[in-house]
Write a protein that holds these residues in place. Structure first.
Motif, mmCIF file in Angstrom:
data_model
loop_
_atom_site.group_PDB
_atom_site.id
_atom_site.type_symbol
_atom_site.label_atom_id
_atom_site.label_comp_id
_atom_site.label_asym_id
_atom_site.label_seq_id
_atom_site.Cartn_x
_atom_site.Cartn_y
_atom_site.Cartn_z
ATOM 1 N N VAL A 19 -6.428 2.294 1.233
ATOM 2 C CA VAL A 19 -5.882 1.360 0.307
ATOM 3 C C VAL A 19 -6.579 -0.105 0.341
ATOM 4 C CG1 VAL A 19 -3.800 0.366 -0.610
ATOM 5 C CG2 VAL A 19 -3.790 2.857 0.056
ATOM 6 N N VAL A 20 -7.117 -0.654 -0.834
ATOM 7 C CA VAL A 20 -7.876 -2.019 -0.600
ATOM 8 C C VAL A 20 -7.454 -2.933 -1.702
ATOM 9 C CG1 VAL A 20 -10.261 -2.975 -0.600
ATOM 10 C CG2 VAL A 20 -10.061 -0.432 0.100
ATOM 11 N N GLY A 45 11.729 -2.375 1.609
ATOM 12 C CA GLY A 45 11.208 -3.693 0.766
ATOM 13 C C GLY A 45 9.895 -4.238 1.174
ATOM 14 N N ASN A 46 9.641 -5.250 1.337
ATOM 15 C CA ASN A 46 8.186 -5.707 1.737
ATOM 16 C C ASN A 46 7.815 -5.697 3.088
ATOM 17 O OD1 ASN A 46 7.594 -6.323 -1.199
ATOM 18 N ND2 ASN A 46 8.613 -8.357 -0.840
ATOM 19 N N GLU A 47 8.792 -5.196 4.006
ATOM 20 C CA GLU A 47 8.260 -4.993 5.305
ATOM 21 C C GLU A 47 8.178 -3.468 5.777
ATOM 22 O OE1 GLU A 47 10.966 -7.311 7.528
ATOM 23 O OE2 GLU A 47 10.442 -8.975 6.720
ATOM 24 N N ALA A 48 7.772 -2.536 4.741
ATOM 25 C CA ALA A 48 8.042 -1.141 4.973
ATOM 26 C C ALA A 48 6.698 -0.936 5.941
ATOM 27 C CB ALA A 48 7.763 -0.436 3.637
ATOM 28 N N THR A 49 6.691 0.197 6.818
ATOM 29 C CA THR A 49 5.808 0.530 7.366
ATOM 30 C C THR A 49 5.770 1.956 7.529
ATOM 31 O OG1 THR A 49 6.921 0.917 9.358
ATOM 32 C CG2 THR A 49 6.277 -1.517 9.312
ATOM 33 N N PRO A 50 4.622 2.895 7.968
ATOM 34 C CA PRO A 50 4.906 4.171 8.108
ATOM 35 C C PRO A 50 6.098 4.766 8.526
ATOM 36 C CG PRO A 50 2.519 3.528 8.427
ATOM 37 C CD PRO A 50 3.361 2.258 8.673
ATOM 38 N N ARG A 51 6.902 4.216 9.483
ATOM 39 C CA ARG A 51 7.842 4.553 10.041
ATOM 40 C C ARG A 51 8.880 4.725 8.852
ATOM 41 N NH1 ARG A 51 6.297 1.057 13.596
ATOM 42 N NH2 ARG A 51 7.522 -0.844 13.025
ATOM 43 N N ALA A 77 0.626 -1.338 0.108
ATOM 44 C CA ALA A 77 -0.199 0.029 0.173
ATOM 45 C C ALA A 77 0.850 1.253 0.089
ATOM 46 C CB ALA A 77 -1.078 -0.098 1.150
ATOM 47 N N LEU A 78 1.845 1.296 1.019
ATOM 48 C CA LEU A 78 2.627 2.429 0.997
ATOM 49 C C LEU A 78 3.712 2.650 -0.491
ATOM 50 C CD1 LEU A 78 4.065 1.904 4.463
ATOM 51 C CD2 LEU A 78 2.528 3.666 3.663
ATOM 52 N N LYS A 79 4.035 1.479 -1.111
ATOM 53 C CA LYS A 79 4.507 1.709 -2.397
ATOM 54 C C LYS A 79 3.523 2.251 -3.425
ATOM 55 C CE LYS A 79 7.995 -2.019 -1.714
ATOM 56 N NZ LYS A 79 7.950 -3.410 -2.313
ATOM 57 N N LEU A 80 2.212 1.845 -3.443
ATOM 58 C CA LEU A 80 1.353 2.445 -4.399
ATOM 59 C C LEU A 80 1.347 3.963 -4.044
ATOM 60 C CD1 LEU A 80 -1.039 2.199 -6.298
ATOM 61 C CD2 LEU A 80 -2.501 1.885 -4.314
ATOM 62 N N LEU A 81 1.072 4.248 -2.847
ATOM 63 C CA LEU A 81 1.248 5.823 -2.675
ATOM 64 C C LEU A 81 2.343 6.457 -3.022
ATOM 65 C CD1 LEU A 81 -0.462 5.648 0.955
ATOM 66 C CD2 LEU A 81 -1.715 6.016 -1.284
ATOM 67 N N ALA A 82 3.373 5.770 -2.943
ATOM 68 C CA ALA A 82 4.711 6.349 -3.300
ATOM 69 C C ALA A 82 4.742 6.591 -4.966
ATOM 70 C CB ALA A 82 5.836 5.580 -2.586
ATOM 71 N N ILE A 87 3.640 10.069 -1.154
ATOM 72 C CA ILE A 87 4.626 10.168 -0.107
ATOM 73 C C ILE A 87 5.839 9.565 -0.834
ATOM 74 C CG2 ILE A 87 3.016 9.445 1.796
ATOM 75 C CD1 ILE A 87 4.057 6.331 1.461
ATOM 76 N N THR A 88 7.155 9.624 -0.065
ATOM 77 C CA THR A 88 8.353 9.165 -0.543
ATOM 78 C C THR A 88 8.826 8.128 0.469
ATOM 79 O OG1 THR A 88 8.904 11.221 -1.649
ATOM 80 C CG2 THR A 88 10.728 9.708 -1.246
ATOM 81 N N LEU A 89 9.298 6.891 0.097
ATOM 82 C CA LEU A 89 9.929 5.958 0.730
ATOM 83 C C LEU A 89 11.338 6.173 0.894
ATOM 84 C CD1 LEU A 89 7.500 2.918 0.113
ATOM 85 C CD2 LEU A 89 7.408 4.312 2.221
#
Length: 275
Positions: free
Chosen positions: A203-204, A167-173, A150-155, A160-162
């Motif tokens: 994000v669904v 990788g696949n363990e990203a969180t809002p942090r 979901a975060l990658k989609l927003l980025a 947002i920018t990550l």
């Protein structure tokens, strides 16, 4: 849905005992493992719908006795496959499975990839992602892989920018830049559509979007690209059962021209065949 047995977690123990006595789906490679119907756990939409199309239109001619059991969560299908309560499952992607096996010590392996459900950002309050105001609240799935996805989609869509190397363990942090000061509400993936009345956007996952009456191809503010996408959904079994003749038959049917046409006609781009 006709001809579909629905199961809840409360009934799982009884089912596991009954099926365990027959040896069906036990993970052993003896001849008993391929006796009886092939029992497949699946999310209701689109997985069970695709399986029921196979059951109603293709399985009998192929000599396959197929039974579909619906689950509404992302945990029980794998634990049921691991303990032999079902023979296979169809609901997940590779990053999710890798994370699940690692954390829970299960031994589930993919057999064949069938389709992609593009992840999307939806809202009941705005009609364009750019209309999200500063401080808006966005619901995201709370499981490891889908939250990162979901975060990658927003980025990917500039919201947002990550941080580099996420990788696949990203969180809002792991957000490096958040120019809109978005606030993230972590909820169970199945609950993200229901959260739309309480948040500014959510994000669904594609299957939950379709179940909630949303059309990913039409209703999503932003939608995941299908190109080079690692999140294709596949048929999976416990390691050692990949060559079960029933599994081999189902794998062939799920990647047949008939199923591809069914997916294209029924989902109109909201679900995309991966074969």
């Amino acid at each position: 849905m006709r001809n579909t047995a629905k199961i809840t977690a409360a009934l799982l123990a009884a089912g596991a005992l009954t099926l365990g006595l027959t040896g069906c789906g036990s993970g052993n490679d003896d001849s008993s493992s391929s006796d009886g119907p092939l029992v497949v756990a699946a999310s209701p939409t689109p997985h069970a719908e695709i399986l029921n199309y196979v059951k109603d239109n293709l399985a009998k001619k192929a000599g396959l006795d197929l039974e579909v059991k619906e689950f509404t969560d992302y945990i029980t299908p794998n634990t049921a496959t691991e303990d032999g309560s079902v023979d296979a499952n169809y609901f997940q992607n590779q990053p999710y499975l890798d994370d699940f096996n690692k954390k829970r010590g299960t031994h589930i392996v993919p057999v064949v990839t069938v389709h992609l459900e593009p992840l999307g950002l939806y809202s009941h309050k705005v009609k364009d992602a750019d209309a999200l105001k500063s401080g808006a609240t966005v619901a995201v799935p709370n499981d490891t892989v889908n939250e990162a996805r979901a975060l990658k989609l927003l980025a990917a869509n500039g919201l947002i920018t990550l941080k580099d190397g996420v990788g696949n363990e990203a969180t809002p942090r792991d957000i490096a830049e958040n120019p809109r000061n978005l606030t993230f509400k972590e909820v169970e993936a199945a609950q993200t559509p229901r959260s739309l009345d309480d948040v500014d956007a959510a994000v669904v996952n594609g299957n939950y979007a379709i179940s909630a009456g949303l059309s990913p191809a039409k209703d999503a503010l932003v939608l995941e690209s299908a190109k080079n996408n690692p999140y294709g959904n596949f048929l999976a079994v416990k390691e050692g059962n990949e060559k079960d003749p029933r599994v081999v038959k189902l794998a062939g049917l799920l990647t047949s021209p008939e199923v591809k046409k069914f997916i294209e006609d029924k989902y109109q781009g909201s679900v995309i065949a991966s074969f």
